[in-house]
Design a protein around this motif. Structure first.
Motif, PDB file in Angstrom:
ATOM      1  N   MET A  93      -1.063   4.720  -1.080  1.00 56.33           N
ATOM      2  CA  MET A  93      -1.802   4.714  -2.343  1.00 56.33           C
ATOM      3  C   MET A  93      -3.254   4.318  -2.090  1.00 56.33           C
ATOM      4  O   MET A  93      -3.534   3.178  -1.714  1.00 56.33           O
ATOM      5  CB  MET A  93      -1.160   3.732  -3.324  1.00 56.33           C
ATOM      6  N   SER A  94      -4.173   5.234  -2.308  1.00 57.73           N
ATOM      7  CA  SER A  94      -5.581   4.948  -2.033  1.00 57.73           C
ATOM      8  C   SER A  94      -6.143   3.867  -2.946  1.00 57.73           C
ATOM      9  O   SER A  94      -7.110   3.193  -2.593  1.00 57.73           O
ATOM     10  CB  SER A  94      -6.418   6.220  -2.172  1.00 57.73           C
ATOM     11  N   LYS A  95      -5.528   3.686  -4.113  1.00 58.70           N
ATOM     12  CA  LYS A  95      -6.041   2.708  -5.064  1.00 58.70           C
ATOM     13  C   LYS A  95      -5.490   1.306  -4.816  1.00 58.70           C
ATOM     14  O   LYS A  95      -5.962   0.336  -5.441  1.00 58.70           O
ATOM     15  CB  LYS A  95      -5.740   3.151  -6.496  1.00 58.70           C
ATOM     16  N   TYR A 153       0.802  -1.224   0.000  1.00 58.00           N
ATOM     17  CA  TYR A 153       0.000   0.000   0.000  1.00 58.00           C
ATOM     18  C   TYR A 153       0.833   1.270   0.000  1.00 58.00           C
ATOM     19  O   TYR A 153       0.290   2.368  -0.066  1.00 58.00           O
ATOM     20  CB  TYR A 153      -0.927   0.026   1.221  1.00 58.00           C
ATOM     21  N   ALA A 154       2.158   1.176   0.100  1.00 56.36           N
ATOM     22  CA  ALA A 154       3.003   2.355   0.286  1.00 56.36           C
ATOM     23  C   ALA A 154       3.861   2.638  -0.941  1.00 56.36           C
ATOM     24  O   ALA A 154       4.217   1.724  -1.698  1.00 56.36           O
ATOM     25  CB  ALA A 154       3.898   2.174   1.512  1.00 56.36           C
ATOM     26  N   ASP A 155       4.196   3.897  -1.121  1.00 59.89           N
ATOM     27  CA  ASP A 155       5.090   4.312  -2.203  1.00 59.89           C
ATOM     28  C   ASP A 155       6.028   5.389  -1.674  1.00 59.89           C
ATOM     29  O   ASP A 155       5.611   6.279  -0.934  1.00 59.89           O
ATOM     30  CB  ASP A 155       4.295   4.845  -3.390  1.00 59.89           C
ATOM     31  N   GLY A 156       7.288   5.298  -2.067  1.00 59.89           N
ATOM     32  CA  GLY A 156       8.296   6.219  -1.560  1.00 59.89           C
ATOM     33  C   GLY A 156       8.423   7.513  -2.331  1.00 59.89           C
ATOM     34  O   GLY A 156       9.270   8.345  -1.982  1.00 59.89           O
ATOM     35  N   ILE A 179      -6.192  -0.702   0.703  1.00 62.72           N
ATOM     36  CA  ILE A 179      -6.621   0.619   1.161  1.00 62.72           C
ATOM     37  C   ILE A 179      -7.982   0.971   0.571  1.00 62.72           C
ATOM     38  O   ILE A 179      -8.858   1.516   1.259  1.00 62.72           O
ATOM     39  CB  ILE A 179      -5.589   1.692   0.799  1.00 62.72           C
ATOM     40  N   ALA A 180      -8.177   0.660  -0.706  1.00 62.12           N
ATOM     41  CA  ALA A 180      -9.451   0.963  -1.356  1.00 62.12           C
ATOM     42  C   ALA A 180     -10.616   0.257  -0.666  1.00 62.12           C
ATOM     43  O   ALA A 180     -11.737   0.765  -0.646  1.00 62.12           O
ATOM     44  CB  ALA A 180      -9.391   0.561  -2.832  1.00 62.12           C
ATOM     45  N   GLY A 181     -10.340  -0.908  -0.074  1.00 61.84           N
ATOM     46  CA  GLY A 181     -11.393  -1.659   0.598  1.00 61.84           C
ATOM     47  C   GLY A 181     -11.555  -1.348   2.074  1.00 61.84           C
ATOM     48  O   GLY A 181     -12.358  -1.990   2.763  1.00 61.84           O
ATOM     49  N   TRP A 182     -10.810  -0.355   2.567  1.00 63.62           N
ATOM     50  CA  TRP A 182     -10.827  -0.036   3.996  1.00 63.62           C
ATOM     51  C   TRP A 182     -12.027   0.858   4.298  1.00 63.62           C
ATOM     52  O   TRP A 182     -12.166   1.949   3.744  1.00 63.62           O
ATOM     53  CB  TRP A 182      -9.524   0.665   4.366  1.00 63.62           C
ATOM     54  N   ASP A 183     -12.883   0.403   5.180  1.00 61.15           N
ATOM     55  CA  ASP A 183     -14.095   1.124   5.562  1.00 61.15           C
ATOM     56  C   ASP A 183     -13.738   2.497   6.139  1.00 61.15           C
ATOM     57  O   ASP A 183     -12.945   2.603   7.079  1.00 61.15           O
ATOM     58  CB  ASP A 183     -14.860   0.282   6.590  1.00 61.15           C
ATOM     59  N   ALA A 196      -4.237  -1.910 -10.248  1.00 65.39           N
ATOM     60  CA  ALA A 196      -5.100  -0.853  -9.710  1.00 65.39           C
ATOM     61  C   ALA A 196      -4.456   0.523  -9.673  1.00 65.39           C
ATOM     62  O   ALA A 196      -5.158   1.535  -9.721  1.00 65.39           O
ATOM     63  CB  ALA A 196      -5.555  -1.239  -8.297  1.00 65.39           C
ATOM     64  N   ILE A 197      -3.124   0.597  -9.547  1.00 64.12           N
ATOM     65  CA  ILE A 197      -2.474   1.889  -9.342  1.00 64.12           C
ATOM     66  C   ILE A 197      -2.125   2.561 -10.671  1.00 64.12           C
ATOM     67  O   ILE A 197      -2.006   1.889 -11.702  1.00 64.12           O
ATOM     68  CB  ILE A 197      -1.206   1.738  -8.472  1.00 64.12           C
ATOM     69  N   PRO A 198      -1.965   3.887 -10.689  1.00 62.97           N
ATOM     70  CA  PRO A 198      -1.689   4.606 -11.941  1.00 62.97           C
ATOM     71  C   PRO A 198      -0.384   4.207 -12.609  1.00 62.97           C
ATOM     72  O   PRO A 198      -0.285   4.219 -13.836  1.00 62.97           O
ATOM     73  CB  PRO A 198      -1.643   6.083 -11.505  1.00 62.97           C
ATOM     74  N   THR A 199       0.646   3.869 -11.795  1.00 56.93           N
ATOM     75  CA  THR A 199       1.964   3.549 -12.348  1.00 56.93           C
ATOM     76  C   THR A 199       2.385   2.163 -11.877  1.00 56.93           C
ATOM     77  O   THR A 199       3.064   2.019 -10.850  1.00 56.93           O
ATOM     78  CB  THR A 199       3.005   4.601 -11.905  1.00 56.93           C
ATOM     79  N   PRO A 200       2.006   1.109 -12.600  1.00 59.93           N
ATOM     80  CA  PRO A 200       2.308  -0.261 -12.149  1.00 59.93           C
ATOM     81  C   PRO A 200       3.788  -0.515 -11.922  1.00 59.93           C
ATOM     82  O   PRO A 200       4.149  -1.344 -11.069  1.00 59.93           O
ATOM     83  CB  PRO A 200       1.761  -1.120 -13.298  1.00 59.93           C
TER      84      PRO A 200
END
Length: 494
Positions: free
Chosen positions: A306-308, A77-80, A312-316, A465-469
């Motif tokens: 990354m919200s996507k 879920y993280a990006d640097g 993370i996208a499935g987190w209530d 799911a993310i913009p930059t695979p």
């Protein structure tokens, strides 16, 4: 201000001279013998604190610094972002040499200090058995903690279980991974019977028998020994009053930068609002408006969330942990302001660690948890389900979820509780999901991905799911290369 056991005896560096194992660990020097001298009760306690000291050393590049940042950015879920791309896209994991040499140096120094203390305890004839017992427990605990993380980070490594007293002791072959885990388990079994059940809050940060048991449960879980993982976790849960454990209802209390400890704290590294005695963690994740936004004295913007990413996208949004840990805006002078993000890389910041009153980025007071009571509950839930299905595992995970939704821990909740009738596989997937939510920012997600053999599966979903695979390729190996300092000086490690 939170009391920090690791700075109350700053002069221990002098006491422990000769044991700074990693900076001097591999130097080719003439044969020399090192010794602590005869231990008395005062010197013993100072020496024990000295064994802990490398784990929280400012610029030690351990969990609250470089290593922790790398592990968290390696999560799905993280990006640097621009500054830490090599961590989140696994370049640093795959290349050799990599930038974890300072981490290796520091963690092996803790091992070296533990080994020296153990050798001196073995030779000591003046201390009472009671005085020596706890010292043995703490030294074995710290050595186990170090090697449990060393083996997961580097794989096969030199298993140093005796002090290095001269240059002839430097060469040591790499031990196989099962041998290292056996040593960790052996150390923890000694620790759990020699450590006290609780320590006074003034000594928060010192190991306890409950901490040894929770770590044992975690080790067994990693090894897929589900029977022992379940039983050891259950031992802690069934005797939580003995250890003073329970879930802490308030997340603000749990992650407070000023409180010495709380009832959920099983074992954590203690940091203080003192320059050079604090954690980098809050500053690493915040942006340039950190102080005004109420997150830290300064912000390094070393990555985000990354919200996507599917987890993370499935987190209530009603989950209090999400509200506490993630943000995209903050209020400055009464105005809602967008947080600084890198849209193509991440669009959320992580705010689990907050200390706007820190004196410097090296003085954030937020502690770093290795283990909380929530660990025992979730380890039990996962292991019990693996053995017998979810029927008797619901109660443990639902306690964690009820805290996350702000409802009573003791009363069933249609909002918080997992649905009845889940299959074993469905429950297993939800436990892994729950661990991601509960321990976000605590450097456990990467290890969970590896131990469950789900790295490729999870990252495939992220890439879709993310913009930059390309930010999340599937790595070809899961442990770091051994640093050059060891390869250059230990001929048997090459």
């Amino acid at each position: 201000m939170k009391r920090n056991i690791y700075i109350q005896l700053f002069c221990l560096v002098l006491i422990m001279i000769g044991t700074t194992g990693c900076e001097k660990l591999l130097e080719e020097e003439p044969k020399a013998t090192i010794s602590l001298g005869e231990l008395n009760p005062v010197l013993l306690d100072q020496t024990i604190i000295g064994v802990y000291e490398p784990l929280t050393r400012s610029r030690g590049r351990l969990w609250e610094s470089r290593l922790g940042l790398y592990l968290e950015l390696m999560s799905d879920y993280a990006d640097g972002g621009a500054s830490q791309k090599a961590s989140s896209d696994y370049t640093n994991l795959l290349m050799s040499p990599n930038s974890l040499e300072p981490t290796w140096v520091c963690i092996y120094e803790a091992v070296g200090k533990a080994n020296l203390l153990l050798a001196n305890l073995d030779a000591n004839t003046s201390l009472s058995d009671d005085q020596k017992s706890r010292a043995y427990g703490e030294a074995y605990f710290i050595r186990a903690l170090c090697y449990y993380n060393i083996v997961r980070i580097w794989g096969k490594v030199p298993l140093r279980l005796k002090p290095i007293v001269n240059s002839d002791d430097v060469d040591l072959p790499l031990s196989e991974i099962p041998e290292i885990y056996d040593a960790v388990i052996k150390d923890l079994k000694i620790a759990e019977v020699n450590l006290p059940a609780q320590v006074p809050s003034a000594n928060a940060g010192r190991a306890t028998s409950g901490a040894a048991k929770v770590m044992l449960a975690d080790v067994y879980l990693t090894l897929k020994d589900y029977t022992n993982a379940r039983d050891k976790a259950k031992e802690v849960i069934d005797n939580k009053a003995t250890y003073g454990y329970d879930l802490e209802p308030s997340l603000a209390t749990l992650y407070s930068p000023v409180l010495a400890t709380n009832k959920e704290d099983v074992f954590s590294l203690k940091f203080s609002q003192v320059v050079g005695a604090g954690s980098f963690w809050a500053s690493y994740w915040a942006d340039s408006k950190a102080k005004l936004a109420g997150y830290s004295v300064t912000g390094n913007k070393f990555g985000g969330i990354m919200s996507k990413a599917p987890i993370i996208a499935g987190w209530d949004n009603n989950d209090l942990r999400k509200q506490f840990s993630l943000y995209s805006t903050y209020i400055i002078n009464g105005v809602v302001t967008n947080a600084e993000v890198e849209a193509n890389n991440y669009d959320l910041r992580m705010g689990k660690y907050k200390d706007p009153n820190a004196p410097a980025d090296t003085g954030n007071g937020n502690d770093f948890y290795f283990y909380r009571y929530a660990d025992a509950l979730l380890i039990f839930a996962e292991a019990e389900n693996k053995l017998n299905g979810p029927v008797n595992a619901y109660a443990a995970i639902n306690q964690v979820r009820r805290r996350a939704y702000g409802v009573s821990l003791a009363v069933s909740s249609t909002v918080a509780d997992l649905p009845a009738g889940l299959s074993q596989l469905q429950f297993d997937e939800l436990v892994l999901r729950e661990r991601a939510y509960e321990f976000i920012g605590e450097c456990k997600r990467w290890f969970d991905m590896v131990r469950t053999d789900k790295v490729a599966e999870i990252l495939t979903g992220v890439r879709a799911a993310i913009p930059t695979p390309a930010r999340k390729p599937i790595p070809t190996k899961f442990v770091f290369g051994i640093p050059d300092i060891e390869l250059q000086n230990n001929s048997l490690a090459r």
